[in-house]
Design an enzyme around this catalytic site. Structure first.
Site, PDB file in Angstrom:
ATOM      1  N   SER A   9       0.867  -1.189   0.000  1.00  9.52           N
ATOM      2  CA  SER A   9       0.000   0.000   0.000  1.00  9.52           C
ATOM      3  C   SER A   9       0.894   1.226   0.000  1.00  9.52           C
ATOM      4  O   SER A   9       2.087   1.131   0.248  1.00  9.52           O
ATOM      5  CB  SER A   9      -0.870   0.020   1.256  1.00  9.52           C
ATOM      6  OG  SER A   9      -0.123   0.496   2.365  1.00  9.52           O
ATOM      7  N   ASP A  10       0.340   2.387  -0.277  1.00  7.68           N
ATOM      8  CA  ASP A  10       1.121   3.593  -0.048  1.00  7.68           C
ATOM      9  C   ASP A  10       0.993   3.938   1.439  1.00  7.68           C
ATOM     10  O   ASP A  10       0.191   3.347   2.165  1.00  7.68           O
ATOM     11  CB  ASP A  10       0.657   4.738  -0.958  1.00  7.68           C
ATOM     12  CG  ASP A  10       1.773   5.770  -1.132  1.00  7.68           C
ATOM     13  OD1 ASP A  10       2.753   5.730  -0.357  1.00  7.68           O
ATOM     14  OD2 ASP A  10       1.684   6.621  -2.041  1.00  7.68           O
ATOM     15  N   TRP A  11       1.789   4.895   1.863  1.00  7.07           N
ATOM     16  CA  TRP A  11       1.860   5.247   3.284  1.00  7.07           C
ATOM     17  C   TRP A  11       0.454   5.552   3.825  1.00  7.07           C
ATOM     18  O   TRP A  11      -0.173   6.529   3.412  1.00  7.07           O
ATOM     19  CB  TRP A  11       2.782   6.462   3.470  1.00  7.07           C
ATOM     20  CG  TRP A  11       2.930   6.897   4.887  1.00  7.07           C
ATOM     21  CD1 TRP A  11       2.015   7.567   5.643  1.00  7.07           C
ATOM     22  CD2 TRP A  11       4.074   6.678   5.744  1.00  7.07           C
ATOM     23  NE1 TRP A  11       2.501   7.775   6.903  1.00  7.07           N
ATOM     24  CE2 TRP A  11       3.763   7.252   6.995  1.00  7.07           C
ATOM     25  CE3 TRP A  11       5.312   6.065   5.572  1.00  7.07           C
ATOM     26  CZ2 TRP A  11       4.668   7.240   8.067  1.00  7.07           C
ATOM     27  CZ3 TRP A  11       6.202   6.061   6.637  1.00  7.07           C
ATOM     28  CH2 TRP A  11       5.877   6.630   7.867  1.00  7.07           C
ATOM     29  N   ALA A  12      -0.009   4.690   4.718  1.00  7.11           N
ATOM     30  CA  ALA A  12      -1.315   4.870   5.375  1.00  7.11           C
ATOM     31  C   ALA A  12      -2.499   4.891   4.406  1.00  7.11           C
ATOM     32  O   ALA A  12      -3.585   5.335   4.764  1.00  7.11           O
ATOM     33  CB  ALA A  12      -1.328   6.129   6.238  1.00  7.11           C
ATOM     34  N   SER A  13      -2.294   4.416   3.191  1.00 10.39           N
ATOM     35  CA  SER A  13      -3.403   4.529   2.228  1.00 10.39           C
ATOM     36  C   SER A  13      -4.550   3.580   2.556  1.00 10.39           C
ATOM     37  O   SER A  13      -5.678   3.787   2.112  1.00 10.39           O
ATOM     38  CB  SER A  13      -2.917   4.323   0.790  1.00 10.39           C
ATOM     39  OG  SER A  13      -2.540   2.990   0.557  1.00 10.39           O
TER      40      SER A  13
END
Ligand code: BGC
Length: 729
Positions: free
Chosen positions: A267-271
């Site tokens: 995932s992207d950061w905290a996505s």
């Protein structure tokens, strides 16, 4: 193949020993940048991370720098957890680790795939020497919007060029044997369409048509998968109402299904947690269920999987098969990296000492930097400047800045380590005098802060203008700060920040011999500059060797050959502006007012895609189109160096499918070749157009090749060239 088979057997037997908690743990990634190095933390999230590492509930760490820190955390995972599964260490190695290469958009301007591959190889060599075995690069988002700050991180606006760059960078990072300690796993990001954020505003909604998705956005990712990229990162954006992190269509149907991607998705950061803010998930619990079901294999810092996924499996909301599949993918990459043979393979203090800032790396990034420079204008051949020119003035804050030219996204680098333009130029000439001009940026500009720009204080203007008055030639170094582009750096104004244009105008009033050296992370609206200033060099942000590269070009030691990978607009109102647009129904009814145009601006850009000059000149002749093969079309052209010096030229081929079941763009790049020529010499360049170049994706995502008439153009940029046509049978 045989190796893959053994790995898959090993993965399966390991999987059979794992508890559900341990499996979900492998799908969890934590950051250690700010809180997980140094003494064992006692409180807060950092303490929890330590505990989880010891339980084997962490599959990967990001933002851990240096062999010592990597070794310390790897030890926790390998020696203290029940199964001793090694961690994989990720980091944003975007354009170098310590030795910084040009920003990716600049590298794209080289159109030199060998140099780009080598640049990625250098980055991998240094990153792997500090314990990192996975980079979150390349970013291969196509973008047509210069307002979006992350265009600096990509390969520009074109899908064909972008796909070639994706392949080159992945090969550079991964090499041909991932288990070698100097290679690292790559990550194609952001899947997908993040570069189409509405109005160029960071993290904004994306709402694009299927044809754009299939033909412009997805091909570089498909090329990345075909180049065996080991990981793919999803993103922050919505795509047509569904956050891409929760998109089963993108991750399961297309990526893992249609394309057969075998690596894992991060995932992207905290996505994953952002699915809640998007209004797609009720809470973190629901978000973990949606993301796992949609095929996001690893959770970067959302704490969604580690806190909720086990429960969701137990409640039957996510099947254990899906968990097994994700873990299988993650473990496979770890095996391929050789981490099970030796978890400390990337932890070699001696290599760490030897490889950082290695002289070969300096030579490599210098070469890359020179190739990235684009000559935009050179009236009266003001450039190159003679070394014997008596009075050379250098003006502008950026000329004496050793930090900004390193660009954005360089988390491993040391600040203030670029060779400044002033230092570079002074190696050639002892008659240089410098004036800073008015202050532009606040000195504390960094990755985490909003950049402050001086708009009012004119102090320094007078001194600079006086110096210009007394000089034979003035080199102005102007542009954006390195941290004005990159993530969360969208702009609505695309001109020179602060008082820089005022300074340029004042200087130009007293001295017309002005060379403008631009430093920027995106296309700028330099319309006044392009009309008035005789010579302009686009140098982007060139990294560690900035000053040396620019000096070589300014004094003619190196003949520039870069070509723009993104269109330069005349004004912000034209954005998004790109060469491969569709025709409208009313392309050219002038002087009737009811045609597709602006009342207050031309349709044409300031500088088109593919544009760039040289200190020599090239002539194109003898366009030949050979269709005798029946299937493939051969297009050839002769290029002659008609100037006085050796030079390189990027020969570009564009096609236009005139009538199609889904309208095709007015022009599409389908081939290019970088050639070198000494004066009065010619070269015949031959392109072969196969079905791959002539076909396209229809709105059902089927690749079709339709017979009919095509226009073809071969030339020096997307607007100028020899034209012909052929019929595809
Ligand atoms: C960016 C990613 C990056 C990640 C980790 C995010 O904010 O969008 O591209 O890899 O942070 O640093």
């Amino acid at each position: 193949m045989a190796q893959r088979k053994t790995i898959s057997q090993k993965v399966d037997s390991l999987l059979s020993l794992m508890t559900l908690e341990e499996k979900v743990g492998q799908m969890n990634q934590y950051s250690g940048f700010w809180d997980v190095t140094g003494p064992v933390p006692k409180v807060g999230n950092a303490a929890i991370k330590y505990e989880h590492l010891k339980k084997g509930w962490v599959g990967s760490m990001l933002n851990v720098k240096g062999v010592e820190a990597v070794r310390e955390l790897q030890k926790l995972a390998v020696e203290e957890s029940r199964l001793g599964i090694p961690l994989i260490f990720g980091f944003d190695v975007i354009h170098g680790y310590k030795t910084i290469a040009p920003i990716p958009l600049a590298e794209a301007a080289s159109w030199d795939m060998e140099a780009i591959e080598n640049s990625a190889k250098i980055a991998a060599d240094e990153a792997s020497a500090v314990g990192i075995n996975w980079t979150f690069a390349p970013m291969i988002d196509i973008s047509r919007d210069a307002r979006w700050g992350r265009v600096m991180e990509g390969g520009g606006e074109d899908t064909y060029l972008g796909s070639e760059i994706a392949k080159a960078r992945i090969t550079g990072f991964q090499g041909n044997d991932l288990s070698q300690p100097h290679t690292i796993a790559a990550c194609a990001k952001h899947f997908a369409a993040y570069g189409f954020a509405e109005s160029g505003r960071e993290y904004n909604t994306v709402d694009i048509g299927t044809s754009t998705l299939y033909n412009a956005v997805l091909p570089p990712f498909h090329a990345a998968v075909n180049s065996d990229v080991k990981t793919v990162m999803n993103g922050f954006n919505l795509l047509n109402g569904v956050p891409v992190t929760g998109s089963s269509f993108l991750q399961r149907d297309i990526l893992k299904g249609k394309w057969g991607f075998e690596g894992f998705v991060i995932s992207d950061w905290a996505s994953i947690s952002e699915l809640v803010a998007h209004g797609y998930a009720e809470d973190l619990d629901h978000a973990s269920e949606l993301a796992a079901n949609a095929g996001s294999d690893m959770d970067m810092e959302s704490w969604a999987y580690i806190t909720h996924l086990v429960k969701n499996v137990r409640e039957g909301k996510v099947s254990e098969d899906k968990i097994n599949e994700a873990v299988r993918r993650i473990l496979t990459v770890k095996f391929e990296l050789g981490l099970f043979d030796d978890p400390y393979r990337y932890c070699n203090e001696q290599r760490e000492q030897e490889r950082l800032y290695h002289k070969d790396h300096q030579a490599g990034v210098l070469d890359m930097a020179k190739k990235s420079i684009v000559l935009l204008k050179n009236e009266g051949n003001l450039l190159p400047i003679s070394k014997n020119q008596p009075r050379i003035a250098v003006i502008g804050e950026l000329a004496n800045d050793n930090n900004s030219p390193l660009g954005s996204w360089r988390l491993g680098s040391d600040d203030n380590t670029a060779v400044t333009v002033l230092e570079g130029l002074k190696k050639y000439s002892s008659t240089i005098t410098y004036a800073k001009g008015p202050r532009v940026f606040s000195p504390d500009a960094n990755f985490l802060n909003e950049i402050q720009v001086n708009e009012t204080d004119t102090n320094g203007m007078e001194e600079a203008v006086n110096l210009a008055k007394q000089s034979d030639v003035v080199i102005m170094v102007l542009g954006e700060h390195g941290f004005q582009s990159g993530e969360a750096r969208s702009r609505t104004q695309l001109g020179l920040p602060g008082l820089q244009l005022d300074l340029l105008k004042e200087v130009y009033k007293v001295n017309k011999n002005v060379v403008l050296i631009l430093m920027n992370g995106r296309p700028l609206t330099i319309t006044w500059e392009a009309e008035n200033i005789p010579s302009i060099l686009e140098t982007w942000q060139l990294g560690t060797q900035t000053g040396n590269a620019i000096a070589d070009v300014v004094f003619g030691e190196y003949n520039p050959s870069g070509k723009l990978p993104m269109t330069f607009p005349r004004s912000v109102g034209q954005v998004p502006i790109y060469y491969n647009h569709y025709s409208t129904g009313r392309p050219d009814l002038e002087p009737n007012v009811f045609w597709s145009h602006y009342s207050d601006e031309k349709n044409e850009p300031l500088f088109p895609f593919g544009y760039g000059l040289s200190y020599t000149t090239f002539d194109y002749s003898d366009l030949e189109i050979d269709t005798s093969d029946g299937e493939n079309i051969k297009v050839s052209v002769t290029v002659t160096n008609t100037g006085k010096r050796y030079g390189e030229e990027v020969v570009q081929l564009y096609i236009h499918d005139k009538v199609a079941s889904v309208t095709r763009p007015v022009k599409e790049l389908k081939g290019f070749e970088k050639i070198s020529l000494t004066p009065n010499n010619s070269k015949k360049v031959i392109f072969t157009l196969t079905n791959k170049e002539l076909g396209f994706y229809n709105n059902d995502y089927e690749f079709v090749v339709e017979p009919g008439e095509f226009d073809v153009m071969v030339g020096t940029n997307s607007q100028e060239g020899l034209q012909g046509s052929f019929t595809k049978k």
